[in-house]
Motif scaffolding. Structure first.
Motif, PDB file in Angstrom:
ATOM      1  N   LEU A 171       0.868  -1.172   0.000  1.00 19.56           N
ATOM      2  CA  LEU A 171       0.000   0.000   0.000  1.00 19.56           C
ATOM      3  C   LEU A 171       0.905   1.222   0.000  1.00 19.56           C
ATOM      4  O   LEU A 171       1.589   1.506   0.980  1.00 19.56           O
ATOM      5  CB  LEU A 171      -0.914   0.007   1.228  1.00 19.56           C
ATOM      6  N   MET A 172       0.931   1.944  -1.127  1.00 18.92           N
ATOM      7  CA  MET A 172       1.762   3.133  -1.250  1.00 18.92           C
ATOM      8  C   MET A 172       0.902   4.362  -0.999  1.00 18.92           C
ATOM      9  O   MET A 172      -0.190   4.483  -1.562  1.00 18.92           O
ATOM     10  CB  MET A 172       2.400   3.196  -2.637  1.00 18.92           C
ATOM     11  N   ILE A 173       1.414   5.261  -0.175  1.00 25.21           N
ATOM     12  CA  ILE A 173       0.671   6.463   0.205  1.00 25.21           C
ATOM     13  C   ILE A 173       1.485   7.685  -0.180  1.00 25.21           C
ATOM     14  O   ILE A 173       2.564   7.935   0.367  1.00 25.21           O
ATOM     15  CB  ILE A 173       0.366   6.489   1.712  1.00 25.21           C
ATOM     16  N   ASP A 174       0.985   8.452  -1.151  1.00 25.75           N
ATOM     17  CA  ASP A 174       1.652   9.679  -1.579  1.00 25.75           C
ATOM     18  C   ASP A 174       1.161  10.853  -0.735  1.00 25.75           C
ATOM     19  O   ASP A 174       0.108  10.778  -0.104  1.00 25.75           O
ATOM     20  CB  ASP A 174       1.367   9.933  -3.063  1.00 25.75           C
ATOM     21  N   GLU A 175       1.925  11.949  -0.744  1.00 25.79           N
ATOM     22  CA  GLU A 175       1.610  13.153   0.042  1.00 25.79           C
ATOM     23  C   GLU A 175       1.506  12.825   1.528  1.00 25.79           C
ATOM     24  O   GLU A 175       0.591  13.249   2.236  1.00 25.79           O
ATOM     25  CB  GLU A 175       0.299  13.789  -0.455  1.00 25.79           C
ATOM     26  N   GLY A 176       2.476  12.065   2.025  1.00 22.21           N
ATOM     27  CA  GLY A 176       2.476  11.656   3.425  1.00 22.21           C
ATOM     28  C   GLY A 176       2.553  12.811   4.402  1.00 22.21           C
ATOM     29  O   GLY A 176       2.229  12.651   5.586  1.00 22.21           O
ATOM     30  N   GLY A 177       2.974  13.989   3.934  1.00 24.10           N
ATOM     31  CA  GLY A 177       3.052  15.145   4.809  1.00 24.10           C
ATOM     32  C   GLY A 177       1.713  15.539   5.398  1.00 24.10           C
ATOM     33  O   GLY A 177       1.671  16.221   6.431  1.00 24.10           O
ATOM     34  N   HIS A 178       0.617  15.112   4.765  1.00 24.01           N
ATOM     35  CA  HIS A 178      -0.700  15.458   5.285  1.00 24.01           C
ATOM     36  C   HIS A 178      -1.028  14.715   6.578  1.00 24.01           C
ATOM     37  O   HIS A 178      -2.005  15.048   7.249  1.00 24.01           O
ATOM     38  CB  HIS A 178      -1.772  15.190   4.218  1.00 24.01           C
ATOM     39  N   PHE A 179      -0.214  13.720   6.920  1.00 19.93           N
ATOM     40  CA  PHE A 179      -0.362  13.054   8.223  1.00 19.93           C
ATOM     41  C   PHE A 179       0.332  13.845   9.335  1.00 19.93           C
ATOM     42  O   PHE A 179       0.098  13.591  10.510  1.00 19.93           O
ATOM     43  CB  PHE A 179       0.246  11.644   8.190  1.00 19.93           C
ATOM     44  N   THR A 180       1.202  14.777   8.952  1.00 19.79           N
ATOM     45  CA  THR A 180       2.067  15.429   9.942  1.00 19.79           C
ATOM     46  C   THR A 180       1.621  16.836  10.311  1.00 19.79           C
ATOM     47  O   THR A 180       2.252  17.465  11.155  1.00 19.79           O
ATOM     48  CB  THR A 180       3.513  15.490   9.420  1.00 19.79           C
ATOM     49  N   ASN A 181       0.572  17.346   9.688  1.00 19.11           N
ATOM     50  CA  ASN A 181       0.144  18.716   9.962  1.00 19.11           C
ATOM     51  C   ASN A 181      -0.706  18.812  11.221  1.00 19.11           C
ATOM     52  O   ASN A 181      -1.761  19.446  11.246  1.00 19.11           O
ATOM     53  CB  ASN A 181      -0.656  19.262   8.758  1.00 19.11           C
ATOM     54  N   VAL A 182      -0.261  18.140  12.271  1.00 22.92           N
ATOM     55  CA  VAL A 182      -0.974  18.105  13.545  1.00 22.92           C
ATOM     56  C   VAL A 182       0.051  18.117  14.676  1.00 22.92           C
ATOM     57  O   VAL A 182       1.257  18.130  14.431  1.00 22.92           O
ATOM     58  CB  VAL A 182      -1.860  16.838  13.659  1.00 22.92           C
ATOM     59  N   SER A 183      -0.422  18.090  15.907  1.00 26.68           N
ATOM     60  CA  SER A 183       0.480  18.049  17.046  1.00 26.68           C
ATOM     61  C   SER A 183       1.227  16.716  17.074  1.00 26.68           C
ATOM     62  O   SER A 183       0.823  15.745  16.430  1.00 26.68           O
ATOM     63  CB  SER A 183      -0.308  18.223  18.349  1.00 26.68           C
ATOM     64  N   GLU A 184       2.318  16.646  17.830  1.00 22.55           N
ATOM     65  CA  GLU A 184       3.102  15.415  17.912  1.00 22.55           C
ATOM     66  C   GLU A 184       2.280  14.259  18.472  1.00 22.55           C
ATOM     67  O   GLU A 184       2.435  13.118  18.039  1.00 22.55           O
ATOM     68  CB  GLU A 184       4.346  15.637  18.770  1.00 22.55           C
TER      69      GLU A 184
END
Length: 333
Positions: free
Chosen positions: A161-174
């Motif tokens: 399962l390849m997931i592109d634009e993974g940065g959208h998982f990181t736009n939140v608190s730690e």
């Protein structure tokens, strides 16, 4: 001042040619590393990261094609087999990552077509042969969709399962980022598939959220072509030669004449280079000529260049130890 170069090939044809994804040695290097680490299995997330515009989406599609080819015989024998999926982690206007949308996108790709066997166990209507989405509230929750996704991935035989634009998982608190990454790792384990996450350097923070994630996430660097490396400079010039060749004389050698300028301006990122070249071809179509002035108008502005370079500096520092071990420590340029 250089005289306008009149084109031999129509700009329309060239713009169509430039929409094709261009392969280059760095893509092969990263694919080789991904394939070498895939044997780690579902307990690990492979994280492919590099600068903005380096060509991660092109890499993902190249890897997708390669995996599909490797399973071609099995897919002929089993019409319902889907060995690999490529999903984009879509951004929305919501403050939180939309897991329901993410799961729905996966289920949409796992929908079957007429003639394929129906997997009734994970919600495929045996009459329509499509994924069944019940209207009941309990089964339309994120948890309900998650369970459906797990079963769908298992029954479709999804290995990757390849997931592109993974940065959208990181736009939140730690705290939330860790929770979301744990959810991905759990999905990989429960569905028995390898997850490959693609993103810019901002996703590197994921593997530092906990000791468990640091152990389970394998970082793969999709590096740019550096201007302070002779080998990288030669490869970048060969990429320009390939573009000139494919454009059938449209650019009149102007790209190669400006190889140093293009390399410095795009910071050695092929995706960014292709954006510049497409913009150049579009302006040339409007002007009915290929000129130095038109090319320079398509370059990154100083502000854009500085912003991208700063991201690169921070990201490459994370991989600096690799350069030191190999005796190739370099100044960022």
């Amino acid at each position: 001042m250089r005289e306008p170069t009149h084109t031999y090939t129509s700009a329309k044809v060239v713009l169509e040619l430039l929409q094709r994804r261009i392969s280059h040695p760095r893509i092969k290097e990263v694919i080789d590393e991904v394939e070498a680490l895939q044997s780690l299995g579902p307990n690990h997330i492979l994280m492919v990261t590099g600068p903005t515009g380096v060509g991660k989406t092109t890499l993902a599609h190249s890897l997708l094609t390669r995996i599909l080819k490797s399973h071609a015989d099995a897919m002929q024998q089993d019409a319902g087999l889907i060995p690999v999926l490529l999903i984009e982690a879509r951004a929305t206007s919501e403050a939180e990552f939309n897991w329901k949308l993410f799961y729905a996108d996966i289920l949409e790709q796992l929908e079957v077509t007429p003639g394929m066997p129906a997997g009734v166990e994970y919600g495929v209507d045996p009459h329509t042969n499509r994924v069944y989405r019940p209207s009941g509230r309990s089964k339309n929750t994120a948890a309900g969709l998650r369970k459906k996704v797990e079963r769908a991935l298992q029954h479709r035989g999804v290995k990757v399962l390849m997931i592109d634009e993974g940065g959208h998982f990181t736009n939140v608190s730690e705290v939330r980022m860790k929770r979301q990454t744990d959810a991905l790792k759990s999905l990989s384990n429960c569905a028995g598939c390898q997850i490959i996450l693609f993103g810019s350097y901002d996703i590197l923070s994921i593997s530092r959220l906990s000791a468990q994630l640091a152990r389970r996430i394998k970082e793969i660097h999709f590096a740019r072509y550096r201007s302070d490396s002779i080998d990288d400079t030669l490869v970048f010039e060969r990429v320009l030669q390939r573009i000139e060749h494919d454009a059938q004389g449209f650019f009149g050698g102007l790209l190669l004449e400006n190889a140093k300028l293009l390399h410095a301006n795009t910071l050695g990122c092929v995706g960014t280079l292709m954006d510049v070249v497409r913009g150049f071809a579009s302006r040339a179509q409007h002007a009915d000529a290929v000129t130095q002035d038109l090319l320079e108008r398509c370059l990154l502005t100083e502000g854009q260049h500085i912003a991208i370079l700063e991201e690169i500096r921070q990201g490459e520092l994370r991989f600096e130890s690799e350069f030191v071990k190999s005796g190739k420590a370099r100044k960022v340029a």
